[in-house]
Design an enzyme around this catalytic site. Structure first.
Site, PDB file in Angstrom:
ATOM      1  N   ASP A  44      22.424  36.807  29.500  1.00  0.00           N
ATOM      2  CA  ASP A  44      22.673  35.462  30.008  1.00  0.00           C
ATOM      3  C   ASP A  44      23.662  35.559  31.171  1.00  0.00           C
ATOM      4  OD1 ASP A  44      23.604  32.900  30.475  1.00  0.00           O
ATOM      5  OD2 ASP A  44      23.962  32.428  28.372  1.00  0.00           O
ATOM      6  N   ASP A  63      19.113  27.762  36.760  1.00  0.00           N
ATOM      7  CA  ASP A  63      19.822  26.693  37.465  1.00  0.00           C
ATOM      8  C   ASP A  63      20.464  25.730  36.462  1.00  0.00           C
ATOM      9  OD1 ASP A  63      20.710  25.066  39.521  1.00  0.00           O
ATOM     10  OD2 ASP A  63      18.736  24.274  40.044  1.00  0.00           O
ATOM     11  N   SER A 108      13.132  33.645  41.789  1.00  0.00           N
ATOM     12  CA  SER A 108      11.733  33.230  42.000  1.00  0.00           C
ATOM     13  C   SER A 108      10.713  33.795  41.018  1.00  0.00           C
ATOM     14  CB  SER A 108      11.258  33.540  43.437  1.00  0.00           C
ATOM     15  OG  SER A 108      11.766  32.592  44.336  1.00  0.00           O
ATOM     16  N   GLY A 110      10.411  33.199  37.791  1.00  0.00           N
ATOM     17  CA  GLY A 110      10.095  32.307  36.672  1.00  0.00           C
ATOM     18  C   GLY A 110       9.008  31.320  37.070  1.00  0.00           C
ATOM     19  N   TYR A 169       8.563  29.844  39.718  1.00  0.00           N
ATOM     20  CA  TYR A 169       8.086  30.003  41.100  1.00  0.00           C
ATOM     21  C   TYR A 169       7.051  31.125  41.226  1.00  0.00           C
ATOM     22  CZ  TYR A 169      11.636  26.707  42.837  1.00  0.00           C
ATOM     23  OH  TYR A 169      12.389  25.589  43.097  1.00  0.00           O
TER      24      TYR A 169
END
Length: 177
Positions: A14, A38, A125, A127, A129
């Protein structure tokens, strides 16, 4: 093993729990928080991060794909969060590779400009994306390694992988370098 990959560590876990000077957030263009890493960074860091993003929005109206901005890290162990907007994969026809390279480069540049010695990246990007993980891994290691050859400010780069695939791919590249 080259001297520069000595500075790169790959960890699974994490990113909000990593102790570094700056954590990189895979943000969206609105900078107002979202899903994935995010949302996790905003939740863990608290409202100061969102406030910092709102100030940037007021000044420059969001963050373009490939660009990066810096805010406080709020309650996180880091001093700063660098928000960078990764490209959505569209078959590679939309300059996605160059845009992802820019994300890593601009984040590293901002970190160095702000005197940071250590930085943690997520797999930008890969995930929702849908950027191909193997290609994203190659880009991240290439850009980070090149940056470390030219700049001595950063002494520690951690790539924090959320899933096994990314961990395996990135770790393999670092071991081979």
């Amino acid at each position: 093993m080259s001297h520069n990959t000595d500075k790169i560590t790959v960890v699974k876990g994490d990113i909000t729990k990593i102790t570094v000077d700056v954590i990189v957030n895979a943000a969206n263009t609105s900078l107002l928080g979202g899903g994935g890493v995010d949302g996790a960074i905003h939740r863990a860091g608290g409202p100061e991060i969102l406030e910092g993003c709102r100030n940037i929005l007021a000044k420059q109206g969001g963050c373009k794909v490939g660009e990066a901005v810096i805010t406080t890290a709020g309650k996180l162990a880091a001093k700063y969060v660098i928000h960078t907007v990764g490209p959505v994969w569209n078959g590679g026809k939309n300059h996605e590779i160059e845009k992802l390279e820019s994300c890593y480069y601009n984040a590293l540049r901002l970190a160095a400009e702000n005197g940071c010695r250590s930085i943690a990246f997520p797999n930008i990007s890969t995930g929702i994306y849908r950027f191909p993980k193997e290609l994203a891994a190659q880009i991240s290691i290439r850009v980070i390694t090149q940056f470390l050859m030219a700049d001595t400010t950063l002494t520690q780069v951690k790539i924090v992988c959320f899933d096994d695939d990314n961990f395996r791919l990135v770790n393999q590249l670092v071991m081979q370098a």
